[in-house]
Every structure is written in C-alpha cells, then in structure tokens.
Design an enzyme around this catalytic site. Structure first.
Site, PDB file in Angstrom:
ATOM      1  N   ASP A  97       5.643   0.429  11.714  1.00  0.00           N
ATOM      2  CA  ASP A  97       4.388  -0.191  11.277  1.00  0.00           C
ATOM      3  C   ASP A  97       4.208  -1.640  11.745  1.00  0.00           C
ATOM      4  O   ASP A  97       3.090  -2.151  11.698  1.00  0.00           O
ATOM      5  CB  ASP A  97       4.276  -0.132   9.742  1.00  0.00           C
ATOM      6  CG  ASP A  97       3.912   1.255   9.256  1.00  0.00           C
ATOM      7  OD1 ASP A  97       3.549   2.108  10.074  1.00  0.00           O
ATOM      8  OD2 ASP A  97       4.005   1.489   8.031  1.00  0.00           O
ATOM      9  N   CYS A 132      -3.948  12.579  13.123  1.00  0.00           N
ATOM     10  CA  CYS A 132      -4.623  11.327  12.802  1.00  0.00           C
ATOM     11  C   CYS A 132      -4.503  10.401  13.986  1.00  0.00           C
ATOM     12  O   CYS A 132      -4.074  10.797  15.055  1.00  0.00           O
ATOM     13  CB  CYS A 132      -4.046  10.697  11.553  1.00  0.00           C
ATOM     14  SG  CYS A 132      -2.456   9.960  11.871  1.00  0.00           S
ATOM     15  N   ARG A 147       1.371  14.207  13.109  1.00  0.00           N
ATOM     16  CA  ARG A 147       1.833  14.101  11.721  1.00  0.00           C
ATOM     17  C   ARG A 147       1.873  15.433  10.963  1.00  0.00           C
ATOM     18  O   ARG A 147       1.130  15.643  10.000  1.00  0.00           O
ATOM     19  CB  ARG A 147       0.980  13.076  10.964  1.00  0.00           C
ATOM     20  CG  ARG A 147       1.076  11.711  11.594  1.00  0.00           C
ATOM     21  CD  ARG A 147       0.331  10.656  10.850  1.00  0.00           C
ATOM     22  NE  ARG A 147       1.137  10.002   9.837  1.00  0.00           N
ATOM     23  CZ  ARG A 147       0.751   8.909   9.192  1.00  0.00           C
ATOM     24  NH1 ARG A 147      -0.409   8.363   9.439  1.00  0.00           N
ATOM     25  NH2 ARG A 147       1.537   8.368   8.293  1.00  0.00           N
ATOM     26  N   ARG A 181      -7.962  -0.674   5.583  1.00  0.00           N
ATOM     27  CA  ARG A 181      -7.167   0.333   4.860  1.00  0.00           C
ATOM     28  C   ARG A 181      -5.850  -0.270   4.375  1.00  0.00           C
ATOM     29  O   ARG A 181      -5.235   0.251   3.450  1.00  0.00           O
ATOM     30  CB  ARG A 181      -6.865   1.513   5.783  1.00  0.00           C
ATOM     31  CG  ARG A 181      -8.090   2.308   6.145  1.00  0.00           C
ATOM     32  CD  ARG A 181      -7.729   3.462   7.013  1.00  0.00           C
ATOM     33  NE  ARG A 181      -6.924   4.410   6.243  1.00  0.00           N
ATOM     34  CZ  ARG A 181      -6.658   5.641   6.632  1.00  0.00           C
ATOM     35  NH1 ARG A 181      -7.137   6.084   7.764  1.00  0.00           N
ATOM     36  NH2 ARG A 181      -5.928   6.426   5.894  1.00  0.00           N
ATOM     37  N   LYS A 202       0.841  -1.206   0.000  1.00  0.00           N
ATOM     38  CA  LYS A 202       0.000   0.000   0.000  1.00  0.00           C
ATOM     39  C   LYS A 202       0.875   1.254   0.000  1.00  0.00           C
ATOM     40  O   LYS A 202       0.625   2.195  -0.753  1.00  0.00           O
ATOM     41  CB  LYS A 202      -0.893   0.016   1.251  1.00  0.00           C
ATOM     42  CG  LYS A 202      -1.562   1.351   1.516  1.00  0.00           C
ATOM     43  CD  LYS A 202      -2.393   1.349   2.765  1.00  0.00           C
ATOM     44  CE  LYS A 202      -1.639   1.598   4.042  1.00  0.00           C
ATOM     45  NZ  LYS A 202      -1.305   3.007   4.335  1.00  0.00           N
ATOM     46  N   ASN A 203       1.905   1.246   0.846  1.00  0.00           N
ATOM     47  CA  ASN A 203       2.721   2.452   0.977  1.00  0.00           C
ATOM     48  C   ASN A 203       3.585   2.728  -0.249  1.00  0.00           C
ATOM     49  O   ASN A 203       4.149   3.813  -0.382  1.00  0.00           O
ATOM     50  CB  ASN A 203       3.588   2.375   2.245  1.00  0.00           C
ATOM     51  CG  ASN A 203       2.758   2.584   3.498  1.00  0.00           C
ATOM     52  OD1 ASN A 203       1.551   2.855   3.416  1.00  0.00           O
ATOM     53  ND2 ASN A 203       3.376   2.437   4.649  1.00  0.00           N
TER      54      ASN A 203
HETATM   55  C1  UD1 Z   1       4.958   6.730   6.134  1.00  0.00           C
HETATM   56  C2  UD1 Z   1       4.067   5.522   6.036  1.00  0.00           C
HETATM   57  C3  UD1 Z   1       3.698   5.019   7.415  1.00  0.00           C
HETATM   58  C4  UD1 Z   1       4.947   4.755   8.226  1.00  0.00           C
HETATM   59  C5  UD1 Z   1       5.851   5.982   8.226  1.00  0.00           C
HETATM   60  C6  UD1 Z   1       7.184   5.728   8.901  1.00  0.00           C
HETATM   61  C7  UD1 Z   1       2.825   5.869   3.991  1.00  0.00           C
HETATM   62  C8  UD1 Z   1       1.507   6.183   3.360  1.00  0.00           C
HETATM   63  N1  UD1 Z   1       2.840   5.895   5.322  1.00  0.00           N
HETATM   64  O1  UD1 Z   1       4.218   7.757   6.786  1.00  0.00           O
HETATM   65  O2  UD1 Z   1       2.953   3.816   7.285  1.00  0.00           O
HETATM   66  O3  UD1 Z   1       4.592   4.444   9.558  1.00  0.00           O
HETATM   67  O4  UD1 Z   1       6.130   6.392   6.872  1.00  0.00           O
HETATM   68  O5  UD1 Z   1       7.842   4.655   8.339  1.00  0.00           O
HETATM   69  O6  UD1 Z   1       3.797   5.563   3.317  1.00  0.00           O
HETATM   70  N2  UD1 Z   1       7.292  14.456  10.449  1.00  0.00           N
HETATM   71  C9  UD1 Z   1       7.394  15.793  10.771  1.00  0.00           C
HETATM   72  N3  UD1 Z   1       7.258  16.706   9.763  1.00  0.00           N
HETATM   73  C10 UD1 Z   1       7.042  16.345   8.468  1.00  0.00           C
HETATM   74  C11 UD1 Z   1       6.948  14.975   8.158  1.00  0.00           C
HETATM   75  C12 UD1 Z   1       7.075  14.044   9.172  1.00  0.00           C
HETATM   76  O7  UD1 Z   1       7.594  16.149  11.931  1.00  0.00           O
HETATM   77  O8  UD1 Z   1       6.931  17.235   7.615  1.00  0.00           O
HETATM   78  C13 UD1 Z   1       7.385  13.436  11.525  1.00  0.00           C
HETATM   79  C14 UD1 Z   1       6.061  12.704  11.702  1.00  0.00           C
HETATM   80  O9  UD1 Z   1       5.174  13.408  12.536  1.00  0.00           O
HETATM   81  C15 UD1 Z   1       6.507  11.418  12.324  1.00  0.00           C
HETATM   82  C16 UD1 Z   1       7.864  11.166  11.658  1.00  0.00           C
HETATM   83  O10 UD1 Z   1       8.282  12.426  11.152  1.00  0.00           O
HETATM   84  O11 UD1 Z   1       6.671  11.563  13.694  1.00  0.00           O
HETATM   85  C17 UD1 Z   1       7.826  10.155  10.543  1.00  0.00           C
HETATM   86  O12 UD1 Z   1       6.968  10.575   9.534  1.00  0.00           O
HETATM   87  P1  UD1 Z   1       7.133  10.151   8.013  1.00  0.00           P
HETATM   88  O13 UD1 Z   1       8.377   9.354   7.801  1.00  0.00           O
HETATM   89  O14 UD1 Z   1       6.937  11.373   7.198  1.00  0.00           O
HETATM   90  O15 UD1 Z   1       5.892   9.194   7.839  1.00  0.00           O
HETATM   91  P2  UD1 Z   1       4.743   9.261   6.750  1.00  0.00           P
HETATM   92  O16 UD1 Z   1       5.332   9.529   5.417  1.00  0.00           O
HETATM   93  O17 UD1 Z   1       3.644  10.120   7.253  1.00  0.00           O
END
Ligand code: UD1
Length: 424
Positions: free
Chosen positions: A310, A119, A124, A402, A25-26
C-alpha cells in the site's frame, strides 16, 4: 462519493508542520464487520471519516443494525439482525465488503452476496476465504454472480492452512470462528497490525483468540459476544504517505497519533534514501529531509512485517526525484503500477515491465493534468504534484477519498498550496 472534484496543487512548496494521523481504514472495516457478531452495541473510536466507512455503515443498516456517527466515534447496535444479504450495489462499491461474509455467517448462519469482481489493482480472488469457510462447515453455492453461503450444521472449528497469508482471508476466518463450535487454527495467518487490532477488539468483546500477530492464530469458539468499545489503531499507510509528501519537498514533519512500530517495513527505506526519521515517545515521529534524496536499494513489497504494497505507489513518486535508479518489485498485486503513466506526465522517468518498476531519478518534475485511477496510486500523484513546479490538476479524487480524510486540508496545514474544486 465525490467524483466531480479535482485537486489543484501549486507545487514546489516545502512542507513543514504537524499532522495528526487518522484511524486506520483497513482496521476500521473489519471492526465494523465484527460488530455484527455482538448482541448489542459496539462503539469504535478513532474511526476515519471516509467513503468506504460510510459504505460499511450502509451494509450494516441493510442487515438491520442501527449505525450512528458522532465525530470520530461510530456506534453500531446489532441487537437485531434481520437480513443476511449484502446488496449488489454495495458489494460493487467496495470490494472489501467481502469482509462481512465471516461475521454475517457466524451470526445468522447464512450470507448471500454478489461475487466481488476484479478491481483497480488486480483480480483479487477470494478462493482462500471460501475454502476456509467450507472447511468450517459452510456450504457455498456460486450461481449467477452470487455467492450463497449456508451452514446446515452450524460452523465448527477447523485447522486451516492458508497457501498465502491473505489479510482478508485471515480476517474472515477470525470473524467466522469466534462463535463457531470448537477450536479453529489458522496457519500461515497474516500478521498485519490490522489483524492484531481485530483480535484485540474481539477479545475485549468476549472472544478467545491467541497468537494474532504471529503466523498461527488459535480461536476457541464462544457462545456470544457482549457490547464493548474499542479504539481503532492509527493508519500506518496514511502516515507513510504523508512522510513521502514531506520528504519529496525536502520538508520537516511531525506526525502525532501514529504507531512507529507498525512502520518498520518502510522507515528504513526512507532512512536509506537520506531522510532522517526519529520516532519518539507518545506515538510521534519527527522527519526531516534537507537534501536531494538517493535511490534506495531494490524494494520488494511483502506481507507484514515487510515493505507494504500500500505504500509502494507513494514511494515510487518519492523516488522519481531521487538521485540514481530505484527498482520496485510488486509481489502482492498484479496491477499496482497504474499511477506510473501519470507520473511520466510530470516528467518522471519510469518504466514498468511485469511486476517490476524502474525509476531513473530526475532533478525536477513539472505540473500536469493527471487522473487518479485507484486509492494509493492517486495519493502517489498528490505526493509527486507537491514537488512538481507549476500547477498539477488531479481528477479521480473519489478514489483518494476512499482512504484519506480531507487530504487537501492536512497538506495545506503543513504549507502545501493545494485545494479541492468541484468540476462544473
Ligand atoms: C488488504 C488491504 C489492502 C492491502 C492488502 C495487502 C483491506 C481492506 N485491504 O487487502 O489495502 O493492500 O491487504 O496488504 O484491508 N488472494 C488470493 N485469494 C484469496 C485472497 C487473496 O489469491 O482468497 C491474493 C490477492 O489476489 C492478492 C494477495 O493474495 O494478490 C493479497 O491479498 P490479501 O492479503 O487478501 O489482500 P486484501 O485483504 O484484499
């Protein structure tokens, strides 16, 4: 979305058999977003049938793309993009919709979407995405809960250093940089297999990306991307969840269509607990778990190639019956232990303090009524329910769906007594 259903598990059955792992999915979500950059048709094979994928197809349709599915293959025709706004209802439905920001901006020079709020698993924020796009020339206004992004002089390459190796930010930068003027460098980029899959796909479509899978990625902007096709990588998180499910029932499992090298962050933890895992050629893994498992040494969730956040929830379920004390430290998301209070209903002995979860393994769990409140935490309840004596009923199935394609059918095919029923 199926929010009127529940899963009924009559636990305690040893699982034994073979499961073919679904596509990731990701990976599929950013790939569908990438299709927006293509002047014509993109075809994605091994695309899982999930509500989040349907939501992405709906976003594509709103943008003016023609999107159709045939079996596991999704085809997107982005020949004509007529819109640049992602409707609020779709943003709310799937927080990951923010992944369309980079591609819509790259293709149309403008993107408007509602600000993705918090969420189920944490706040996030998307500050890293926005700061990177601003460095590439985007002008972003945040007003009345909406983000309005414009590129008055087009997007240009930039040298971007991420303060955290965010998966989503790395993907959004990649998507925005592919058609930008000049070279973009991403330092401290995420190294997840899903990033490599996205880069591989974009390169097939004509992009010039190197270094994906390493901490520095280089993207040389090109004029346009051409139609092509791509096969989505296997879902390592789903594979890990089914491994936990088999292991907690002291079962035996063959996973096919998986990629063992993507699972090096958690297979050693299973082995340390006493599960025997044998990856063998052709994308297969054999696992058996004949005796009571032992608690692993402290597990910390980390960006790839570390232990993935995850699979933390399914592993905490697995450890609830392991002998000894297990400790999990969640370093990625601040609110990822919501499933724990439900595990306690099954008789698990678990305490959470801040980002640390301590589990005293119990000999047995007993069935109870549970409520899933997020995707992976929901899957963890299924894992625990499979081992619990008696009947476990899980509501909130829509969260589980999901990310897991017909989880009840997969588990039933390897001997679980599980069914999905509709609430009346
Ligand atoms: C993706 C995955 C999710 C997985 C995560 C970490 C998808 C759709 N989802 O989520 O399943 O758990 O990677 O492997 O692929 N952060 C910030 N600012 C930002 C972006 C992120 O502070 O602009 C923080 C987030 O709040 C979180 C951490 O960084 O605490 C990791 O987030 P990120 O790696 O961006 O995860 P996602 O891409 O949201």
């Amino acid at each position: 979305m199926d929010n009127q259903a529940r899963l009924i598990i009559n636990g305690g059955k040893r699982l034994e058999g073979e499961i073919c792992v679904q596509g990731s999915k990701n990976s599929a979500l950013p790939l569908l977003s990438a299709s927006v950059l293509v002047h014509g048709e993109s075809t994605f094979h091994n695309c899982p049938k999930l509500s989040d994928i349907d939501a992405s197809c709906r976003i594509l349709a709103c943008l003016g793309c023609k999107c159709k599915r045939s079996g596991d293959t999704v085809t997107v025709d982005a020949g004509q993009i007529s819109e640049y706004e992602i409707p609020d209802c779709l943003m709310r439905r799937m927080r990951g919709s923010v992944i369309f920001l980079g591609s819509v901006l790259g293709r149309t020079g403008r993107c408007r979407l509602s600000f993705p709020g918090g969420c189920e698993i944490g706040s996030r924020p998307i500050d890293l995405h926005l700061s990177a796009l601003r460095q590439m020339g985007a002008v972003i206004t945040e007003e009345h809960g909406y983000l309005d992004c414009e590129t008055p002089a087009g997007l240009h390459g930039a040298k971007i250093t991420l303060s955290f190796s965010s998966v989503g930010a790395t993907e959004n930068i990649l998507l925005a940089a592919v058609l930008a003027n000049g070279v973009t460098e991403i330092h401290n980029a995420a190294r997840e297999p899903e990033i490599v899959d996205l880069a591989d796909c974009l390169n097939k479509f004509g992009a010039k990306i190197s270094g994906a899978g390493e901490s520095t990625i280089y993207i040389e902007g090109v004029q346009r991307l051409e139609p092509n096709e791509h096969t989505v990588i296997p879902d390592r998180i789903v594979a890990g969840t089914y491994m936990c499910a088999a292991a907690i029932t002291r079962g035996e499992l063959i996973l096919t269509h998986c990629e063992p090298s993507h699972m090096n962050g958690f297979i050693p933890v299973l082995e340390q607990m006493g599960v025997r895992v044998y990856p063998y050629g052709g994308g297969k893994i054999y696992l058996n778990s004949r005796k009571r498992l032992a608690a692993p040494s402290t597990v910390r969730t980390m960006p790839y190639p570390g232990f993935p956040t995850d699979v933390q929830a399914p592993f905490t379920a697995l450890c609830s019956t392991a002998e000894g004390t297990s400790v999990f430290v969640e370093t990625i998301f601040e609110n990822r232990f919501r499933h724990v209070s439900e595990l306690v209903r099954l008789g698990a002995s678990v305490k959470v303090e801040g980002n640390v979860c301590v589990i005293e393994g119990v000999k047995k769990l007993s069935g109870a009524k549970l409520c899933a409140s997020e995707l992976r935490g929901g899957a963890a309840l299924v894992v625990a329910g499979l081992a619990a004596e008696g009947v476990t009923e899980i509501t909130g199935v829509n969260y589980i769906e999901r990310g897991y394609e017909t989880i009840e059918n997969e588990l039933r095919s390897i001997g679980a007594d599980i069914k999905k029923v509709q609430l009346v």
